[in-house]
Design a protein around this motif. Structure first.
Motif, PDB file in Angstrom:
ATOM      1  N   GLU A   1       0.828  -1.209   0.000  1.00  0.00           N
ATOM      2  CA  GLU A   1       0.000   0.000   0.000  1.00  0.00           C
ATOM      3  C   GLU A   1       0.864   1.262   0.000  1.00  0.00           C
ATOM      4  OE1 GLU A   1      -2.526  -0.570   3.352  1.00  0.00           O
ATOM      5  OE2 GLU A   1      -3.796  -2.049   2.339  1.00  0.00           O
ATOM      6  N   HIS A   2       1.988   1.207   0.714  1.00  0.00           N
ATOM      7  CA  HIS A   2       2.903   2.348   0.701  1.00  0.00           C
ATOM      8  C   HIS A   2       3.458   2.578  -0.706  1.00  0.00           C
ATOM      9  CE1 HIS A   2       3.915   2.325   5.301  1.00  0.00           C
ATOM     10  NE2 HIS A   2       2.725   2.815   5.030  1.00  0.00           N
TER      11      HIS A   2
ATOM     12  N   LEU B   1      -7.609   4.602   0.823  1.00  0.00           N
ATOM     13  CA  LEU B   1      -7.757   3.157   0.927  1.00  0.00           C
ATOM     14  C   LEU B   1      -6.839   2.582   2.000  1.00  0.00           C
ATOM     15  CD1 LEU B   1      -8.019   2.163  -2.849  1.00  0.00           C
ATOM     16  CD2 LEU B   1      -9.831   2.005  -1.118  1.00  0.00           C
ATOM     17  N   HIS B   2      -5.623   3.095   2.058  1.00  0.00           N
ATOM     18  CA  HIS B   2      -4.654   2.608   3.045  1.00  0.00           C
ATOM     19  C   HIS B   2      -5.136   2.878   4.466  1.00  0.00           C
ATOM     20  CE1 HIS B   2      -0.910   1.703   5.014  1.00  0.00           C
ATOM     21  NE2 HIS B   2      -0.690   2.960   5.343  1.00  0.00           N
TER      22      HIS B   2
ATOM     23  N   ASP C   1       3.989   5.512  -5.791  1.00  0.00           N
ATOM     24  CA  ASP C   1       3.860   5.534  -7.247  1.00  0.00           C
ATOM     25  C   ASP C   1       2.999   6.716  -7.701  1.00  0.00           C
ATOM     26  OD1 ASP C   1       5.420   3.287  -7.477  1.00  0.00           O
ATOM     27  OD2 ASP C   1       3.732   1.899  -7.739  1.00  0.00           O
ATOM     28  N   ALA C   2       1.922   6.965  -6.966  1.00  0.00           N
ATOM     29  CA  ALA C   2       1.039   8.088  -7.312  1.00  0.00           C
ATOM     30  C   ALA C   2       1.741   9.423  -7.096  1.00  0.00           C
ATOM     31  CB  ALA C   2      -0.239   8.024  -6.477  1.00  0.00           C
TER      32      ALA C   2
ATOM     33  N   GLN D   1       2.037   1.886  -3.498  1.00  0.00           N
ATOM     34  CA  GLN D   1       0.988   2.446  -4.346  1.00  0.00           C
ATOM     35  C   GLN D   1       0.881   3.958  -4.143  1.00  0.00           C
ATOM     36  OE1 GLN D   1      -2.330   0.055  -3.072  1.00  0.00           O
ATOM     37  NE2 GLN D   1      -1.890  -1.603  -4.526  1.00  0.00           N
ATOM     38  N   ILE D   2       1.005   4.375  -2.897  1.00  0.00           N
ATOM     39  CA  ILE D   2       0.981   5.809  -2.608  1.00  0.00           C
ATOM     40  C   ILE D   2       2.196   6.485  -3.229  1.00  0.00           C
ATOM     41  CG2 ILE D   2       1.118   7.544  -0.771  1.00  0.00           C
ATOM     42  CD1 ILE D   2      -0.390   5.543   1.040  1.00  0.00           C
TER      43      ILE D   2
ATOM     44  N   VAL E   1      -5.058  10.293  -7.674  1.00  0.00           N
ATOM     45  CA  VAL E   1      -4.684   8.901  -7.424  1.00  0.00           C
ATOM     46  C   VAL E   1      -4.017   8.775  -6.062  1.00  0.00           C
ATOM     47  CG1 VAL E   1      -3.309   6.946  -8.238  1.00  0.00           C
ATOM     48  CG2 VAL E   1      -4.442   8.453  -9.892  1.00  0.00           C
ATOM     49  N   ALA E   2      -3.178   9.748  -5.719  1.00  0.00           N
ATOM     50  CA  ALA E   2      -2.521   9.750  -4.408  1.00  0.00           C
ATOM     51  C   ALA E   2      -3.558   9.856  -3.298  1.00  0.00           C
ATOM     52  CB  ALA E   2      -1.533  10.907  -4.324  1.00  0.00           C
TER      53      ALA E   2
ATOM     54  N   ALA F   1      -5.297   6.441  -3.025  1.00  0.00           N
ATOM     55  CA  ALA F   1      -4.431   5.416  -2.440  1.00  0.00           C
ATOM     56  C   ALA F   1      -4.277   5.618  -0.935  1.00  0.00           C
ATOM     57  CB  ALA F   1      -3.060   5.451  -3.116  1.00  0.00           C
TER      58      ALA F   1
END
Length: 230
Positions: A188-189, A210-211, A194-195, A191-192, A203-204, A207
């Motif tokens: 999950e980190h 959701l986290h 990457d955004a 994904q954040i 997107v950030a 993410a």
């Protein structure tokens, strides 16, 4: 209004109007008490209270000064209050975090430098696959601290930092009882991150939501199963 509260209000008004500015020294106690129409005792109590929340700085042998009034300084008092809340209110703090932190993360997607993002990635890379719960929690706290600091809004960053205490125990609890916590948290980190690297605020935001919501929902279910939030 209690006498001490009145004294606090009058001193605050002097600061708000600019009569007393950050870093300025208060007049002598006797002079200030006379000027505000207060007893010296009530003035002392007001100064003591304002010093506890970092509005005033009492320097022995020198006098009393208005602090810098920086958000990080003033929010320290909130952190002190937050620490007294019982475990059954942790969900409330997580809810506040879920509302505010994604907004900070979205801002960070546009405000953080490439160097800061590289440092953030290196911070995640340093976490071992077999990391202890304590290492996981510390990495998680620092990861989110860097992002909210990178939002460029010191008030928002200070506010989120001040509520980290109650959620800290929730993170530890999750790490102790949930299987594959390191793997899931790291995913999950990433994904954040990457955004953030893609400079995509929406997107950030999603993410981060959701986290944090995942932690909140897990804790809510765990609290329901045990009958409380401890």
């Amino acid at each position: 209004m209690a006498v001490t509260d009145e004294a606090i209000t009058k001193i605050k008004q002097m600061i708000v109007t600019g009569e007393l500015r950050p870093g300025s020294k208060l007049p002598r106690e006797a002079d200030l008490a006379d000027r505000l129409g207060l007893s010296r005792n009530s003035l002392r109590e007001a100064v003591k209270a304002l010093s506890l929340i970092h509005v005033l700085d009492v320097r022995q042998g020198d006098g009393t000064y208005v602090t810098s009034l920086e958000p990080t300084l003033l929010m320290g008092a909130m952190e002190f209050v937050v620490d007294f809340h019982q475990d059954d209110t942790v969900l409330n703090f997580l809810e506040v975090r879920r509302i505010l932190e994604p907004a900070a993360t979205a801002k960070a997607a546009l405000a953080m430098t490439d160097e800061e993002l590289t440092g953030l990635e290196q911070h995640l890379d340093a976490l071992a696959a077999d990391a202890s719960v304590d290492d996981l929690v510390q990495t998680d706290l620092e990861f989110h601290r860097r992002i909210v600091a990178g939002s460029g809004n010191p008030v928002l960053a200070s506010l989120l930092d001040s509520i980290a205490g109650p959620t800290h125990r929730a993170r530890i609890w999750r790490g102790l009882t949930q299987q594959r916590a390191v793997e899931r948290t790291n995913r999950e980190h990433r994904q954040i991150l990457d955004a953030l690297r893609a400079r995509q605020p929406d997107v950030a935001h999603a993410a981060a939501t959701l986290h944090i919501a995942g932690v909140e929902e897990w804790l809510r279910q765990a609290a329901a199963a045990t009958g409380d939030g401890s």
